[in-house]
Design an enzyme around this catalytic site. Structure first.
Site, mmCIF file in Angstrom:
data_model
loop_
_atom_site.group_PDB
_atom_site.id
_atom_site.type_symbol
_atom_site.label_atom_id
_atom_site.label_comp_id
_atom_site.label_asym_id
_atom_site.label_seq_id
_atom_site.Cartn_x
_atom_site.Cartn_y
_atom_site.Cartn_z
ATOM 1 C CE LYS A 92 -24.718 -41.915 87.875
ATOM 2 N NZ LYS A 92 -25.761 -42.834 88.409
ATOM 3 C CB SER A 370 -18.081 -45.189 86.924
ATOM 4 O OG SER A 370 -17.351 -44.539 88.224
#
Length: 477
Positions: A92, A370
């Site tokens: 992110k 992720s």
């Protein structure tokens, strides 16, 4: 005697959700709807190339590691893209920093606002401290403590953390109200070309690290920014690479959008996969995904037939799939026990989907890990969901005769030699003769359930099985 309580699979949720193992290939419309067409800042490969230059001095080029175990299981060469090793332990930071680096002097002075389930917030917090920009970060009240602590650590004196609501969508509404009130800039977690372009830099790294185009790339999907960025870059530089987006079954908002022909708001979601549980995907990610020719892997209640348990991918395929949260938990535990990877639920989605796909022997497959921001206090629930998914954990209501030796008879006559009681709790005593107890049983092997149910049927006790997905069962897990 045994009574089977009928199951009710997520009765409050849309009835097209798939159950574990129920997969099928359905071609859906790939034309963006009117709202998507009105987006004024479409995502381009040029945006991603510019993002590479803009963020390269801040992010880590995370490892691309071959997994011997997963390669052996699938027959393919499986590589793990370790974004859990990023400085904020998720990808992110890429999108957050790329967006904030483009703010002008006035926008920086006014500060930024964002909403997040935790990972995007850490990226924004890191960028705030690095650029010395003040920020207010809204997160759901059930955001794991580990993520809340890391947000504060990354942002320091430059960020204010605000807990509100129980879902990402509630936090997003509060953040939007803040922007309208203060004039600060919204750092969108997925519905902004600048954010999605930053996430797309992952694809550039994968191609550079492999030195060639992979055959398949699997990507977790929440709001859709990451899959939009990665798919845009791969279609330009590796057009024959198959792309698989993977959502949690309890929050399959991109699947819903593709089926409906545009983003829709789900009435309810399961917040367990906190990093990928959003009620509505972004307009921009939907426009990108649909325009690139996405197909859906979903449940037969849409009226389709020819259900399949596995997916066969062709070159250039772009598939959206859903994964049961229980299967996801099993994958999380396997990653930890075998590879030593502490993946959060969303971070393990791509690996969990491997078992539902048939790969060409020797093909190159990349799974995006992720994120790794998982609170250790959640492992009890993770283990429980995994055992249920594997068919090893079951719950029953048992009416025990109120007489000496009743429990001993249950242990001797009903329980198998490899079975264990993991929960025993009296619910209430209806009268002097019987007392209802909630009993949790962990089997030595899943195949032993049939024999257990037969022994229960032959016993003198009234037994009611609580099925996963039923209203009563939801109080247990």
């Amino acid at each position: 005697m045994f009574r089977d309580r009928p199951s009710s699979i997520r009765a409050a949720e849309p009835d097209w959700y798939p159950m574990a193992g129920e997969w099928e290939h359905i071609r859906v419309s790939t034309s963006p709807d009117t709202a998507a067409q009105n987006i004024t800042s479409p995502l381009t490969v040029g945006d991603i190339d510019a993002a590479i230059e803009r963020i390269s001095h801040v992010i880590d080029a995370t490892p691309l590691q071959r997994s011997e175990r997963l390669s052996s299981l699938t027959g393919a060469n499986v590589y793990l893209k370790r974004e859990d090793l990023q400085v904020v332990r998720s990808y992110k930071l890429r999108g957050a920093y790329n967006l904030m680096a483009q703010l002008d002097v006035g926008e920086r002075a006014a500060g930024v606002v964002t909403a997040s389930a935790g990972n995007h917030a850490q990226g924004v917090a890191f960028a705030c401290r690095t650029m010395e920009i003040t920020g207010r970060i809204y997160v759901p009240s059930n955001t794991p403590k580990q993520k809340r602590d890391r947000i504060r650590a990354h942002g320091g004196e430059f960020v204010e953390l605000i807990l509100t609501g129980e879902t990402y969508d509630a936090a997003a509404a509060a953040a939007a109200a803040d922007v309208r009130r203060t004039g600060a800039t919204m750092v969108a977690p997925f519905d902004d070309a600048r954010t999605a372009a930053g996430q797309g830099t992952i694809a550039a790294e994968i191609l550079a690290q492999l030195g060639a185009a992979p055959d398949t790339v699997l990507v977790p999907v929440g709001g859709g920014g990451c899959i939009a960025g990665i798919a845009t870059y791969l279609r330009a530089h590796a057009p024959r690479t198959a792309i698989v987006g993977v959502e949690p079954t309890g929050a399959a908002s991109m699947t819903a959008a593709l089926v409906a022909g545009g983003p829709v708001t789900l009435t309810e979601i399961d917040p367990f996969v906190d990093g990928a549980s959003v009620k509505r995907v972004g307009d921009l990610p939907y426009a990108v995904v649909s325009a690139l020719g996405a197909e859906v892997v979903t449940h037969t209640s849409l009226g389709q037939s020819d259900r399949a348990t596995t997916i066969r991918l062709d070159p250039e395929s772009f598939v959206m799939a859903n994964l049961d949260e229980g299967a996801l938990c099993t994958t999380m535990l396997e990653l930890y026990q075998n590879e030593g990877i502490i993946a959060e639920p969303a971070g393990a989605l791509s690996v969990a989907a491997l078992g539902n796909i048939t790969f060409e022997p020797g093909s190159t497959v990349v799974c995006l890990i992720s994120g790794g921001n998982n609170d250790v206090s959640r492992y009890g629930e993770i283990l429980e969901r995994s055992l249920v998914n594997l068919g090893l954990k079951h719950y029953f209501l048992v009416d025990f005769p109120q007489e000496p030796g009743a429990l001993r008879r249950f242990l001797d006559e009903v329980l198998g030699p490899e079975d264990d009681i993991t929960l025993f709790e009296y619910v209430k005593r209806n009268n002097r003769e019987t007392g209802a107890a909630l009993v949790g049983i962990e089997l030595g092997k899943a195949e032993g359930l049939g024999e257990l149910l037969e022994r229960m049927e032959q016993s003198r006790m009234q037994v009611e099985r609580l099925e996963p997905g039923s209203p009563a069962y939801r109080y247990l897990t």
